[in-house]
Design a protein around this motif. Sequence first.
Motif, PDB file in Angstrom:
ATOM      1  N   TYR A  71       0.881  -1.202  -0.196  1.00 31.72           N
ATOM      2  CA  TYR A  71      -0.258   0.128  -0.170  1.00 31.72           C
ATOM      3  C   TYR A  71       0.717   1.213   0.038  1.00 31.72           C
ATOM      4  CZ  TYR A  71       1.035  -0.101   5.120  1.00 31.72           C
ATOM      5  OH  TYR A  71       1.906  -0.266   6.409  1.00 31.72           O
ATOM      6  N   GLN A  72       1.984   1.146   0.125  1.00 32.99           N
ATOM      7  CA  GLN A  72       3.037   2.464   0.406  1.00 32.99           C
ATOM      8  C   GLN A  72       2.782   3.390  -0.840  1.00 32.99           C
ATOM      9  OE1 GLN A  72       6.531   1.466   2.548  1.00 32.99           O
ATOM     10  NE2 GLN A  72       6.994   3.653   3.165  1.00 32.99           N
ATOM     11  N   GLN A  73       2.746   2.669  -2.025  1.00 29.53           N
ATOM     12  CA  GLN A  73       2.597   3.723  -3.246  1.00 29.53           C
ATOM     13  C   GLN A  73       1.147   4.528  -3.392  1.00 29.53           C
ATOM     14  OE1 GLN A  73       1.541   1.462  -6.939  1.00 29.53           O
ATOM     15  NE2 GLN A  73       1.292  -0.424  -5.427  1.00 29.53           N
ATOM     16  N   TYR A  74       0.427   4.139  -2.405  1.00 32.14           N
ATOM     17  CA  TYR A  74      -0.871   4.851  -2.416  1.00 32.14           C
ATOM     18  C   TYR A  74      -0.894   5.916  -1.267  1.00 32.14           C
ATOM     19  CZ  TYR A  74      -2.364   0.819  -5.448  1.00 32.14           C
ATOM     20  OH  TYR A  74      -2.573  -0.060  -6.248  1.00 32.14           O
ATOM     21  N   LEU A  75       0.033   6.025  -0.337  1.00 33.96           N
ATOM     22  CA  LEU A  75       0.127   6.770   0.887  1.00 33.96           C
ATOM     23  C   LEU A  75      -0.131   8.205   0.500  1.00 33.96           C
ATOM     24  CD1 LEU A  75       2.095   5.119   3.613  1.00 33.96           C
ATOM     25  CD2 LEU A  75      -0.394   5.497   3.557  1.00 33.96           C
ATOM     26  N   SER A  76       0.507   8.640  -0.563  1.00 35.41           N
ATOM     27  CA  SER A  76       0.455  10.146  -0.637  1.00 35.41           C
ATOM     28  C   SER A  76      -0.972  10.511  -1.169  1.00 35.41           C
ATOM     29  CB  SER A  76       1.730  10.440  -1.704  1.00 35.41           C
ATOM     30  OG  SER A  76       2.858  10.380  -1.314  1.00 35.41           O
ATOM     31  N   THR A  77      -1.765   9.677  -1.933  1.00 34.90           N
ATOM     32  CA  THR A  77      -2.822   9.869  -2.301  1.00 34.90           C
ATOM     33  C   THR A  77      -3.808  10.015  -1.032  1.00 34.90           C
ATOM     34  OG1 THR A  77      -2.542   8.954  -4.590  1.00 34.90           O
ATOM     35  CG2 THR A  77      -4.824   9.179  -3.891  1.00 34.90           C
ATOM     36  N   VAL A  78      -3.627   9.002  -0.157  1.00 33.21           N
ATOM     37  CA  VAL A  78      -4.402   8.884   0.896  1.00 33.21           C
ATOM     38  C   VAL A  78      -4.114  10.151   1.819  1.00 33.21           C
ATOM     39  CG1 VAL A  78      -4.427   7.856   3.259  1.00 33.21           C
ATOM     40  CG2 VAL A  78      -4.406   6.644   1.243  1.00 33.21           C
ATOM     41  N   TRP A  79      -2.668  10.897   2.112  1.00 32.66           N
ATOM     42  CA  TRP A  79      -2.379  11.920   2.616  1.00 32.66           C
ATOM     43  C   TRP A  79      -3.097  13.117   2.065  1.00 32.66           C
ATOM     44  CZ3 TRP A  79      -1.626  10.484   7.090  1.00 32.66           C
ATOM     45  CH2 TRP A  79      -0.848   9.390   7.366  1.00 32.66           C
ATOM     46  N   GLN A  80      -3.312  13.100   0.598  1.00 30.79           N
ATOM     47  CA  GLN A  80      -3.904  14.234   0.164  1.00 30.79           C
ATOM     48  C   GLN A  80      -5.452  14.377   0.205  1.00 30.79           C
ATOM     49  OE1 GLN A  80      -2.398  16.648  -2.706  1.00 30.79           O
ATOM     50  NE2 GLN A  80      -4.302  17.359  -1.536  1.00 30.79           N
ATOM     51  N   LEU A  81      -6.009  13.033   0.236  1.00 27.72           N
ATOM     52  CA  LEU A  81      -7.624  13.145   0.651  1.00 27.72           C
ATOM     53  C   LEU A  81      -7.862  13.518   1.986  1.00 27.72           C
ATOM     54  CD1 LEU A  81      -8.246   9.742  -1.024  1.00 27.72           C
ATOM     55  CD2 LEU A  81      -9.092  11.876  -1.859  1.00 27.72           C
ATOM     56  N   LEU A  82      -7.039  13.087   2.939  1.00 30.62           N
ATOM     57  CA  LEU A  82      -6.977  13.483   4.496  1.00 30.62           C
ATOM     58  C   LEU A  82      -6.954  14.899   4.673  1.00 30.62           C
ATOM     59  CD1 LEU A  82      -5.451  10.406   6.174  1.00 30.62           C
ATOM     60  CD2 LEU A  82      -7.973  10.952   5.810  1.00 30.62           C
ATOM     61  N   PHE A  83      -5.983  15.401   3.935  1.00 28.14           N
ATOM     62  CA  PHE A  83      -5.424  16.826   4.171  1.00 28.14           C
ATOM     63  C   PHE A  83      -6.882  17.868   3.445  1.00 28.14           C
ATOM     64  CE2 PHE A  83      -0.676  15.853   3.743  1.00 28.14           C
ATOM     65  CZ  PHE A  83      -0.654  15.451   5.048  1.00 28.14           C
ATOM     66  N   THR A  84      -7.227  17.318   2.391  1.00 26.02           N
ATOM     67  CA  THR A  84      -8.357  17.963   1.845  1.00 26.02           C
ATOM     68  C   THR A  84      -9.395  18.227   2.675  1.00 26.02           C
ATOM     69  OG1 THR A  84      -7.664  17.549  -0.439  1.00 26.02           O
ATOM     70  CG2 THR A  84     -10.167  18.173  -0.228  1.00 26.02           C
ATOM     71  N   ARG A  85      -9.779  17.199   3.346  1.00 30.02           N
ATOM     72  CA  ARG A  85     -11.032  16.972   4.365  1.00 30.02           C
ATOM     73  C   ARG A  85     -10.627  18.031   5.397  1.00 30.02           C
ATOM     74  NH1 ARG A  85     -14.996  13.900   6.502  1.00 30.02           N
ATOM     75  NH2 ARG A  85     -15.044  15.651   8.060  1.00 30.02           N
ATOM     76  N   LEU A  86      -9.308  17.843   6.102  1.00 33.38           N
ATOM     77  CA  LEU A  86      -8.849  18.776   7.250  1.00 33.38           C
ATOM     78  C   LEU A  86      -9.129  20.422   6.805  1.00 33.38           C
ATOM     79  CD1 LEU A  86      -5.327  17.512   8.377  1.00 33.38           C
ATOM     80  CD2 LEU A  86      -7.488  17.906   9.789  1.00 33.38           C
ATOM     81  N   GLN A  87      -8.874  20.807   5.445  1.00 34.58           N
ATOM     82  CA  GLN A  87      -8.873  22.201   4.902  1.00 34.58           C
ATOM     83  C   GLN A  87     -10.361  22.533   4.908  1.00 34.58           C
ATOM     84  OE1 GLN A  87      -6.235  21.831   1.640  1.00 34.58           O
ATOM     85  NE2 GLN A  87      -4.737  23.300   2.789  1.00 34.58           N
TER      86      GLN A  87
END
Length: 260
Positions: A79-95
Motif C-alpha cells: 500500500y505504500q505507493q498509495y499513501l501520498s494519495t491517502v494523505w492528499q484526501l485527508l489533508f483536503t478534508r482537514l482544509q
Amino acid sequence: MAVFPPLLTPVFWERPGSVPALTRLLVAYLAKAGVGIAADGHLEAVLGVFQKLIASKANDQHGFALISGIMQHLPAAAYQQYLSTVWQLLFTRLQTSKTPRFTRGFVVFVSLAICKLGVAAVSSTMDAVQPKIMLMILQQVWVPSLSLVDGPDEDKLVAVAATKCLTESPDIFANRPLWEQLRAALDAKLKGTEVTENADEDGQEDALDAELAGGGYTAAYAKLANASMPERPVLGEIADPKQFAESTLANFLSRVGGGG
C-alpha cells in the motif's frame, strides 16, 4: 474470495445503515486474506471505498477504520505507493470540512502510520504532497489535538508515535518549539492531565449519524455489524507505553546531551 469483489460495488455503499457492517466485513477480509486481496488487484477498489467514506461527515469514522485495516493487516509494500494519495484526501478534508471526530480519527491514523512505518517513511509520503508538510501538520493539527484522543488503544498509539517523533526525527529535534510542544503534550497524555473539549460537537455528530442511518440496517447487516471479530493487540510488543516513552526519551537525551 469470490464474494469479495461484489462487496466493493458502489451501490452497496449507498445505503447509510449498511456502511458500518460492510466496513467491518471488509476489514475482516483484510485481516484474513489481505495479501491475497492485494495480489488479486483489489486494493485500488478498496481505496476507492475509503475515498468515498472519508469524504462524508457521516461515514468518515468508517473510512478511518478501513484505511487502518489496510495498514494493520497488509505489508507496507502493498500500500505504500498509495499513501501520498491517502494523505492528499485527508489533508483536503482537514482544509474543507474538519470536525472534532474527523480530527480525532486523523490523529489516531497518523499515529498508527508512524508506529507501523516510522517517522521518516511517513514524512516522505506526506512530503510528496507538499515539501515539509509533516512539520506543519504536527505543529498545527496533530499535537494540539492529542487531547481529543481517548481510549487505551488510541492513547497507546499516540504515546508511542509521539515518542518516536521526539527521538527519531532530526527535523523535529531541530525545530525546538515543535519538539518542546510535542514533549509537553506527551507528558500531559501520559499523566492524564489534558484538557478535553468539543463534547457538544461530538453530540451533534452522533445525532447526525442517527438521523442518516436510522432504519437503514437490514437484519443481516445488523448481525454482521455486531459480530465479534478477532482482535490483535495494538502494539502488542509494547506492554507499557508510559515506560516505553520514558525509557526511550531518556536514552535519546543521554545520546544527544539534552536535559531531562
